[in-house]
Design a protein around this motif. Structure first.
Motif, PDB file in Angstrom:
ATOM      1  N   ALA A   1       1.305   3.942   3.554  1.00  0.00           N
ATOM      2  CA  ALA A   1       1.566   5.109   2.709  1.00  0.00           C
ATOM      3  C   ALA A   1       0.857   4.904   1.380  1.00  0.00           C
ATOM      4  CB  ALA A   1       3.062   5.292   2.487  1.00  0.00           C
ATOM      5  N   SER A   2      -0.038   5.858   1.046  1.00  0.00           N
ATOM      6  CA  SER A   2      -0.825   5.718  -0.182  1.00  0.00           C
ATOM      7  C   SER A   2      -1.326   7.089  -0.609  1.00  0.00           C
ATOM      8  CB  SER A   2      -2.013   4.783   0.056  1.00  0.00           C
ATOM      9  OG  SER A   2      -2.834   4.725  -1.092  1.00  0.00           O
ATOM     10  N   GLN A   3      -1.540   7.227  -1.901  1.00  0.00           N
ATOM     11  CA  GLN A   3      -2.176   8.418  -2.459  1.00  0.00           C
ATOM     12  C   GLN A   3      -3.677   8.208  -2.679  1.00  0.00           C
ATOM     13  OE1 GLN A   3       0.828  10.176  -1.792  1.00  0.00           O
ATOM     14  NE2 GLN A   3      -0.106  11.470  -3.371  1.00  0.00           N
ATOM     15  N   ASP A   4      -4.151   7.010  -2.452  1.00  0.00           N
ATOM     16  CA  ASP A   4      -5.564   6.687  -2.617  1.00  0.00           C
ATOM     17  C   ASP A   4      -6.335   7.155  -1.375  1.00  0.00           C
ATOM     18  OD1 ASP A   4      -7.996   5.724  -3.363  1.00  0.00           O
ATOM     19  OD2 ASP A   4      -7.408   3.613  -3.447  1.00  0.00           O
ATOM     20  N   VAL A   5      -7.286   8.081  -1.573  1.00  0.00           N
ATOM     21  CA  VAL A   5      -8.049   8.636  -0.444  1.00  0.00           C
ATOM     22  C   VAL A   5      -8.941   7.569   0.172  1.00  0.00           C
ATOM     23  CG1 VAL A   5      -9.704  10.404   0.221  1.00  0.00           C
ATOM     24  CG2 VAL A   5      -7.977  10.915  -1.499  1.00  0.00           C
ATOM     25  N   LYS A   6      -9.503   6.700  -0.640  1.00  0.00           N
ATOM     26  CA  LYS A   6     -10.380   5.652  -0.139  1.00  0.00           C
ATOM     27  C   LYS A   6      -9.625   4.691   0.776  1.00  0.00           C
ATOM     28  CE  LYS A   6     -13.488   2.009  -1.787  1.00  0.00           C
ATOM     29  NZ  LYS A   6     -13.994   1.290  -2.980  1.00  0.00           N
ATOM     30  N   LEU A   7      -8.419   4.332   0.380  1.00  0.00           N
ATOM     31  CA  LEU A   7      -7.606   3.429   1.206  1.00  0.00           C
ATOM     32  C   LEU A   7      -7.210   4.087   2.526  1.00  0.00           C
ATOM     33  CD1 LEU A   7      -6.049   0.776   1.548  1.00  0.00           C
ATOM     34  CD2 LEU A   7      -4.179   1.797   0.252  1.00  0.00           C
ATOM     35  N   ARG A   8      -6.904   5.360   2.488  1.00  0.00           N
ATOM     36  CA  ARG A   8      -6.519   6.052   3.717  1.00  0.00           C
ATOM     37  C   ARG A   8      -7.681   6.134   4.703  1.00  0.00           C
ATOM     38  NH1 ARG A   8      -3.660  11.526   1.948  1.00  0.00           N
ATOM     39  NH2 ARG A   8      -5.077  11.323   0.182  1.00  0.00           N
ATOM     40  N   LYS A   9      -8.862   6.415   4.217  1.00  0.00           N
ATOM     41  CA  LYS A   9     -10.030   6.487   5.102  1.00  0.00           C
ATOM     42  C   LYS A   9     -10.349   5.117   5.700  1.00  0.00           C
ATOM     43  CE  LYS A   9     -12.329  10.453   2.974  1.00  0.00           C
ATOM     44  NZ  LYS A   9     -13.534  10.929   2.240  1.00  0.00           N
ATOM     45  N   GLN A  10     -10.180   4.085   4.900  1.00  0.00           N
ATOM     46  CA  GLN A  10     -10.422   2.734   5.406  1.00  0.00           C
ATOM     47  C   GLN A  10      -9.416   2.362   6.489  1.00  0.00           C
ATOM     48  OE1 GLN A  10     -12.970   0.776   4.790  1.00  0.00           O
ATOM     49  NE2 GLN A  10     -12.170  -0.860   6.111  1.00  0.00           N
ATOM     50  N   CYS A  11      -8.167   2.768   6.323  1.00  0.00           N
ATOM     51  CA  CYS A  11      -7.136   2.457   7.326  1.00  0.00           C
ATOM     52  C   CYS A  11      -7.343   3.249   8.617  1.00  0.00           C
ATOM     53  CB  CYS A  11      -5.755   2.744   6.753  1.00  0.00           C
ATOM     54  SG  CYS A  11      -5.246   1.605   5.457  1.00  0.00           S
ATOM     55  N   GLN A  12      -7.911   4.440   8.519  1.00  0.00           N
ATOM     56  CA  GLN A  12      -8.167   5.228   9.725  1.00  0.00           C
ATOM     57  C   GLN A  12      -9.286   4.651  10.579  1.00  0.00           C
ATOM     58  OE1 GLN A  12      -8.816   9.241   8.363  1.00  0.00           O
ATOM     59  NE2 GLN A  12      -6.618   9.726   8.345  1.00  0.00           N
ATOM     60  N   LYS A  13     -10.085   3.744  10.002  1.00  0.00           N
ATOM     61  CA  LYS A  13     -11.122   3.071  10.783  1.00  0.00           C
ATOM     62  C   LYS A  13     -10.566   1.922  11.612  1.00  0.00           C
ATOM     63  CE  LYS A  13     -14.790   4.140   7.467  1.00  0.00           C
ATOM     64  NZ  LYS A  13     -15.798   3.580   6.511  1.00  0.00           N
TER      65      LYS A  13
END
Length: 282
Positions: free
Chosen positions: A119-131
């Protein structure tokens, strides 16, 4: 709108439970931005996240994320207090504090062995986790928490893994070859034994035929002759009651008188009448 959101979240959660082995209560790894969003909107962390996933949850964070919140100043004091009070600490093997982005990426790893929701509001972290396969992502929007949709990489990974499961491994192929050889050898041995027994087969067939004939004779159905059954009691006449002697005597007298009366009386002709009728008058 709320019903469609819950329905979409259930499908995503079902996907991760079926394909990656997620189990309740779910583990949610939160960074400082997500914790700060919850505290600013006066959202209770446990209730808001569990209502989004429709399941009980355990909230986690790292010491690096808490240190990052503390370094931002006094304005983040409420979020720091909620992080220490309402969140558990995940294992973080950093001697010196690192940014929350690097810390969460390392804890998740390449396969997410702990089955964390990030759970994060950081878009960069979310995209990295989706990889990374098997990492569901969450974020906050105003007064609600949302579960991000599946990425194309995760869907393709699941399809490829299913195809690999259907294929045969090298060890399984070797076992199959061994079993085929055993079956073929057993069939060859049985065929050789059959050639040896060809001479004795005619006698055995004759014996079987005679035996079958005997069975056929014994097993023939014997038709039962139909025997006369007892008469129907309803169609039979009732038995007459035994008569008394007085009644029998009266019946006999009546029978005698009736017999005499029933006989016709014979008319006797006199000879005089014949002579008178036969001679002419003088």
């Amino acid at each position: 709108m709320r019903f469609t959101k819950q329905k979409r979240h259930r499908k995503i959660v079902r996907f991760y439970t079926a394909c990656f082995g997620f189990r309740e209560p779910f583990k949610v790894l939160c960074d400082g931005t997500f914790i700060h969003h919850l505290s600013n909107n006066n959202l209770v962390p446990d209730k808001s996240v569990s209502s989004a996933l429709a399941a009980p949850v355990h909230l986690f964070t790292t010491k690096c994320a808490i240190a990052e919140l503390e370094s931002l100043g006094r304005s983040y004091g409420g979020s720091v207090n909620s992080a220490r009070r309402d969140f558990r600490l995940a294992k973080c093997e950093h001697d010196q504090n690192v940014s929350a982005y690097d810390c969460i990426v390392e804890t998740v790893g390449d396969n997410n062995p702990e089955h964390f929701f990030v759970a994060s509001q950081d878009v960069k972290l979310r995209k990295q986790c989706q990889k990374v396969p098997g990492v569901p992502v969450m974020y906050g929007l105003r007064n609600a928490v949302y579960l991000d949709q599946l990425s194309s990489f995760q869907r393709e990974y699941v399809k490829a893994s299913e195809e690999e499961r259907l294929r045969m491994t090298d060890s399984e192929y070797k076992l199959l070859q061994k079993r085929v050889k055993k079956i073929s050898n057993s069939e060859i041995d049985s065929s050789e034994e059959g050639n040896e027994d060809e001479i004795s087969e005619p006698r055995a067939l004759d014996n079987r035929k005679t035996y079958k004939r005997g069975l056929e004779i014994k097993d023939k159905a014997k038709f039962k002759l139909k025997r006369a059954k007892a008469p129907n009691p309803l169609s039979r006449k009732k038995k007459s009651k035994p008569s008394t002697p007085a009644s029998n005597s009266g019946k006999k007298e009546n029978a005698g008188s009736g017999a005499t009366r029933s006989r016709p009386r014979k008319r006797k002709r006199s000879h005089k009448a014949q002579t008178t009728s036969g001679t002419p008058a003088t």
